[in-house]
Scaffold this active site. Structure first.
Site, PDB file in Angstrom:
ATOM      1  N   TYR A   1      19.810  37.189   9.004  1.00 19.12           N
ATOM      2  CA  TYR A   1      18.947  36.009   9.175  1.00 19.12           C
ATOM      3  C   TYR A   1      18.472  35.495   7.819  1.00 19.12           C
ATOM      4  CZ  TYR A   1      15.045  33.222  11.091  1.00 19.12           C
ATOM      5  OH  TYR A   1      14.163  32.213  11.424  1.00 19.12           O
TER       6      TYR A   1
ATOM      7  N   ASP B   1       1.268  50.492  11.500  1.00 20.90           N
ATOM      8  CA  ASP B   1      -0.170  50.725  11.706  1.00 20.90           C
ATOM      9  C   ASP B   1      -0.929  49.437  12.026  1.00 20.90           C
ATOM     10  OD1 ASP B   1      -0.244  49.396   9.302  1.00 20.90           O
ATOM     11  OD2 ASP B   1      -0.837  51.135   8.097  1.00 20.90           O
ATOM     12  N   GLY B   2      -0.213  48.315  12.086  1.00 20.92           N
ATOM     13  CA  GLY B   2      -0.845  47.045  12.445  1.00 20.92           C
ATOM     14  C   GLY B   2      -1.562  46.373  11.282  1.00 20.92           C
TER      15      GLY B   2
ATOM     16  N   ARG C   1       9.095  38.234  19.904  1.00 18.44           N
ATOM     17  CA  ARG C   1       8.200  38.048  18.767  1.00 18.44           C
ATOM     18  C   ARG C   1       6.782  38.442  19.151  1.00 18.44           C
ATOM     19  NH1 ARG C   1      10.352  32.262  16.747  1.00 18.44           N
ATOM     20  NH2 ARG C   1      11.178  32.201  18.857  1.00 18.44           N
TER      21      ARG C   1
ATOM     22  N   ASN D   1       5.062  38.662  22.892  1.00 18.19           N
ATOM     23  CA  ASN D   1       4.996  40.048  23.381  1.00 18.19           C
ATOM     24  C   ASN D   1       3.565  40.427  23.760  1.00 18.19           C
ATOM     25  OD1 ASN D   1       7.695  40.666  23.118  1.00 18.19           O
ATOM     26  ND2 ASN D   1       7.402  42.361  21.688  1.00 18.19           N
TER      27      ASN D   1
ATOM     28  N   GLY E   1      21.376  34.416   5.601  1.00 13.33           N
ATOM     29  CA  GLY E   1      22.005  33.259   6.244  1.00 13.33           C
ATOM     30  C   GLY E   1      21.192  32.002   5.976  1.00 13.33           C
TER      31      GLY E   1
HETATM   32  P1  NAD Z   1      14.547  29.784  19.551  1.00 15.05           P
HETATM   33  O1  NAD Z   1      15.341  31.031  19.556  1.00 15.05           O
HETATM   34  O2  NAD Z   1      13.646  29.503  20.697  1.00 15.05           O
HETATM   35  O3  NAD Z   1      15.491  28.511  19.372  1.00 15.05           O
HETATM   36  C1  NAD Z   1      16.751  28.551  18.738  1.00 15.05           C
HETATM   37  C2  NAD Z   1      17.725  27.716  19.569  1.00 15.05           C
HETATM   38  O4  NAD Z   1      19.002  27.707  18.925  1.00 15.05           O
HETATM   39  C3  NAD Z   1      17.942  28.280  20.968  1.00 15.05           C
HETATM   40  O5  NAD Z   1      17.853  27.252  21.923  1.00 15.05           O
HETATM   41  C4  NAD Z   1      19.361  28.863  20.899  1.00 15.05           C
HETATM   42  O6  NAD Z   1      20.003  28.894  22.156  1.00 15.05           O
HETATM   43  C5  NAD Z   1      20.004  27.927  19.915  1.00 15.05           C
HETATM   44  N1  NAD Z   1      21.172  28.490  19.232  1.00 15.05           N
HETATM   45  C6  NAD Z   1      21.303  29.709  18.656  1.00 15.05           C
HETATM   46  N2  NAD Z   1      22.524  29.867  18.110  1.00 15.05           N
HETATM   47  C7  NAD Z   1      23.194  28.696  18.364  1.00 15.05           C
HETATM   48  C8  NAD Z   1      24.502  28.247  18.065  1.00 15.05           C
HETATM   49  N3  NAD Z   1      25.376  29.010  17.393  1.00 15.05           N
HETATM   50  N4  NAD Z   1      24.872  27.006  18.479  1.00 15.05           N
HETATM   51  C9  NAD Z   1      24.001  26.224  19.167  1.00 15.05           C
HETATM   52  N5  NAD Z   1      22.746  26.602  19.482  1.00 15.05           N
HETATM   53  C10 NAD Z   1      22.345  27.828  19.077  1.00 15.05           C
HETATM   54  O7  NAD Z   1      13.723  29.800  18.175  1.00 15.05           O
HETATM   55  P2  NAD Z   1      12.645  28.792  17.583  1.00 15.05           P
HETATM   56  O8  NAD Z   1      11.421  29.564  17.311  1.00 15.05           O
HETATM   57  O9  NAD Z   1      12.557  27.557  18.404  1.00 15.05           O
HETATM   58  O10 NAD Z   1      13.310  28.473  16.175  1.00 15.05           O
HETATM   59  C11 NAD Z   1      13.971  27.245  15.921  1.00 15.05           C
HETATM   60  C12 NAD Z   1      14.402  27.205  14.466  1.00 15.05           C
HETATM   61  O11 NAD Z   1      13.250  27.321  13.614  1.00 15.05           O
HETATM   62  C13 NAD Z   1      15.360  28.332  14.067  1.00 15.05           C
HETATM   63  O12 NAD Z   1      16.329  27.815  13.185  1.00 15.05           O
HETATM   64  C14 NAD Z   1      14.464  29.315  13.353  1.00 15.05           C
HETATM   65  O13 NAD Z   1      15.169  30.053  12.397  1.00 15.05           O
HETATM   66  C15 NAD Z   1      13.442  28.386  12.706  1.00 15.05           C
HETATM   67  N6  NAD Z   1      12.177  29.107  12.465  1.00 15.05           N
HETATM   68  C16 NAD Z   1      11.331  29.389  13.487  1.00 15.05           C
HETATM   69  C17 NAD Z   1      10.165  30.091  13.220  1.00 15.05           C
HETATM   70  C18 NAD Z   1       9.173  30.419  14.295  1.00 15.05           C
HETATM   71  O14 NAD Z   1       8.182  31.094  13.994  1.00 15.05           O
HETATM   72  N7  NAD Z   1       9.307  29.977  15.517  1.00 15.05           N
HETATM   73  C19 NAD Z   1       9.877  30.520  11.923  1.00 15.05           C
HETATM   74  C20 NAD Z   1      10.801  30.244  10.917  1.00 15.05           C
HETATM   75  C21 NAD Z   1      11.939  29.507  11.188  1.00 15.05           C
HETATM   76  N1  UDP Z   2       5.317  43.218  16.013  1.00 15.53           N
HETATM   77  C1  UDP Z   2       4.527  44.143  16.687  1.00 15.53           C
HETATM   78  N2  UDP Z   2       4.721  44.295  18.032  1.00 15.53           N
HETATM   79  C2  UDP Z   2       5.621  43.583  18.731  1.00 15.53           C
HETATM   80  C3  UDP Z   2       6.419  42.623  18.042  1.00 15.53           C
HETATM   81  C4  UDP Z   2       6.247  42.485  16.678  1.00 15.53           C
HETATM   82  O1  UDP Z   2       3.673  44.804  16.093  1.00 15.53           O
HETATM   83  O2  UDP Z   2       5.728  43.787  19.962  1.00 15.53           O
HETATM   84  C5  UDP Z   2       5.101  43.037  14.575  1.00 15.53           C
HETATM   85  C6  UDP Z   2       6.368  43.061  13.710  1.00 15.53           C
HETATM   86  O3  UDP Z   2       6.689  44.375  13.345  1.00 15.53           O
HETATM   87  C7  UDP Z   2       5.946  42.210  12.523  1.00 15.53           C
HETATM   88  C8  UDP Z   2       4.983  41.191  13.144  1.00 15.53           C
HETATM   89  O4  UDP Z   2       4.547  41.746  14.382  1.00 15.53           O
HETATM   90  O5  UDP Z   2       5.244  42.987  11.574  1.00 15.53           O
HETATM   91  C9  UDP Z   2       5.631  39.835  13.400  1.00 15.53           C
HETATM   92  O6  UDP Z   2       6.816  40.067  14.102  1.00 15.53           O
HETATM   93  P1  UDP Z   2       7.714  38.885  14.709  1.00 15.53           P
HETATM   94  O7  UDP Z   2       8.908  39.524  15.306  1.00 15.53           O
HETATM   95  O8  UDP Z   2       6.880  38.011  15.573  1.00 15.53           O
HETATM   96  O9  UDP Z   2       8.115  37.982  13.454  1.00 15.53           O
HETATM   97  P2  UDP Z   2       8.556  38.288  11.945  1.00 15.53           P
HETATM   98  O10 UDP Z   2       8.554  39.762  11.668  1.00 15.53           O
HETATM   99  O11 UDP Z   2       9.909  37.704  11.850  1.00 15.53           O
HETATM  100  O12 UDP Z   2       7.522  37.579  11.160  1.00 15.53           O
END
Ligand code: NAD
Ligand code: UDP
Length: 329
Positions: A148, A209-210, A189, A193, A151
């Site tokens: 991720y 440890d949160g 996430r 959760n 990428g």
């Molecule tokens: P999400 O998983 O709900 O949405 C992603 C969408 O992309 C889904 O509908 C999935 O089916 C689609 N998808 C995945 N692979 C695909 C492919 N190969 N072709 C076509 N569709 C595809 O996640 P989200 O939280 O809505 O995130 C949307 C975007 O924002 C993502 O690019 C994510 O990396 C970025 N982003 C989100 C967060 C966040 O906290 N929500 C944080 C940082 C970046």
């Molecule tokens: N996390 C947690 N319990 C859960 C899911 C996630 O304690 O059930 C923690 C995870 O280890 C991370 C933080 O919450 O430290 C945020 O995780 P999330 O998967 O939402 O996003 P990211 O790590 O990509 O910021």
């Protein structure tokens, strides 16, 4: 001023953030093509839009080329939850990298403006705090999160190179942890959760440890920032951090969710997943200055709305529909 109708492609439009973008664009009169392979997104997220004459869902995987005629592209396709993006890491890299190449090629051919949903993960486990856009990050290139993180970093490289080499009008948003209605109950996430666990009276799974921190942005604020970034006249490449700068520990988040959901769930501690960043907080000065943007929704307000959403959803689905919620543990 009369709105000029744009043809807008939203990849990942059936996902959590993408569905909110589609909804706003359709309401504003734009002609919207939502492209999604429905890996983590769902038709339910966009079901109210399916009847609209200015909305179209195309089931398509962005790792394959796409030929449509559009004026603007929001490139959001990519699973965002660690649990889902680690499920098929090769496909995650392909989605970010091949997806970016395909969408940038489309932008080049059609002359459209393209916005990339990048991420705070480009900073990895940051040694600079809070994170500013000029920080190059601290990413493990061979760890389980690399599919991720790297990428998305490579996608940013491609966006800059298509701009320098082919003059494509690109915009890059580095999104920090965003939450709100339409997250999938099994998304994995932390916010979804904890809320689902609290509402079902199941144990709240704290990884480590949160004490690790995140800064949580309500989806309406984030989408407002993305719209401003797309709509402002260019050049406006960024990257721009978009997120809420108020930082909370994961243990604090658990306590607030328990209180707001009036839940008696116990806290259970699970091992910290590898390469889980210790701290994360955006410096949003650049977006503030260029986009006149700042988040407005406080965590408690946003959580109340999100809890109400999940409460209604679980009422409809029944708790048995939400199976293993300890994903990632
Ligand atoms: P999400 O998983 O709900 O949405 C992603 C969408 O992309 C889904 O509908 C999935 O089916 C689609 N998808 C995945 N692979 C695909 C492919 N190969 N072709 C076509 N569709 C595809 O996640 P989200 O939280 O809505 O995130 C949307 C975007 O924002 C993502 O690019 C994510 O990396 C970025 N982003 C989100 C967060 C966040 O906290 N929500 C944080 C940082 C970046
Ligand atoms: N996390 C947690 N319990 C859960 C899911 C996630 O304690 O059930 C923690 C995870 O280890 C991370 C933080 O919450 O430290 C945020 O995780 P999330 O998967 O939402 O996003 P990211 O790590 O990509 O910021």
């Amino acid at each position: 001023m009369k709105h000029i109708q744009q043809r807008v492609l939203v990849t990942g439009g059936a996902g959590f953030i993408g569905s909110h973008i589609c909804e706003l664009l359709v309401a504003g009169g734009d002609d919207v093509i939502c492209v999604d392979n429905l890996f983590t997104g769902s038709k339910t997220n966009i079901e109210k839009l399916l009847a609209a004459p200015n909305f179209e869902l195309l089931r398509h995987d962005v790792t394959f080329p796409l030929y449509v005629e559009v004026d603007r592209i929001f490139n959001l396709a990519c699973p965002a939850s660690p649990y889902h993006y680690q499920h098929d890491p090769v496909q995650t890299v392909k989605t970010s990298v091949h997806g970016a190449i395909n969408m940038l090629g489309l932008a080049k051919r059609t002359g459209s403006r393209i916005l990339q949903a990048s991420t705070s993960e480009v900073y990895g486990d940051p040694t600079q705090h809070p994170q500013r856009e000029d920080y190059w990050g601290n990413v493990n290139p061979i760890g389980v999160r690399a599919c991720y993180d790297e990428g998305k970093r490579c996608a940013e490289t491609l966006f800059f190179d298509y701009h320098r080499q082919h003059q494509v009008d690109v915009r890059i948003a580095r999104i920090f942890n965003t939450y709100g209605p339409r997250m999938h109950p099994n998304d994995g996430r932390v916010v979804s959760n904890f809320i689902v666990q609290a509402l079902l009276g199941k144990p709240i799974t704290i990884f480590g440890d949160g004490r690790q921190t995140r800064s949580f942005c309500y989806v309406d604020d984030l989408v407002d920032g993305l719209m401003r970034l797309m709509d402002r006249p260019g050049p406006l490449i960024g990257p721009f951090n978009l997120g809420n700068p108020i930082e909370f520990s994961i243990a604090e988040l658990a306590e607030i969710v328990l209180e707001l959901a009036a839940s008696k769930s116990e806290l259970v501690y699970r091992p910290l997943p590898s390469d889980d960043p210790i701290q994360r907080q955006p410096d949003i000065a650049r977006a503030g200055a260029a986009l006149d943007w700042a988040p407005e929704v406080e965590l408690r307000q946003g959580l109340e709305k999100t809890i109400a959403y999940f409460d209604a959803l679980l009422g409809e689905l029944g708790s048995t529909a939400v199976d293993d919620l300890t994903v990632g543990a």
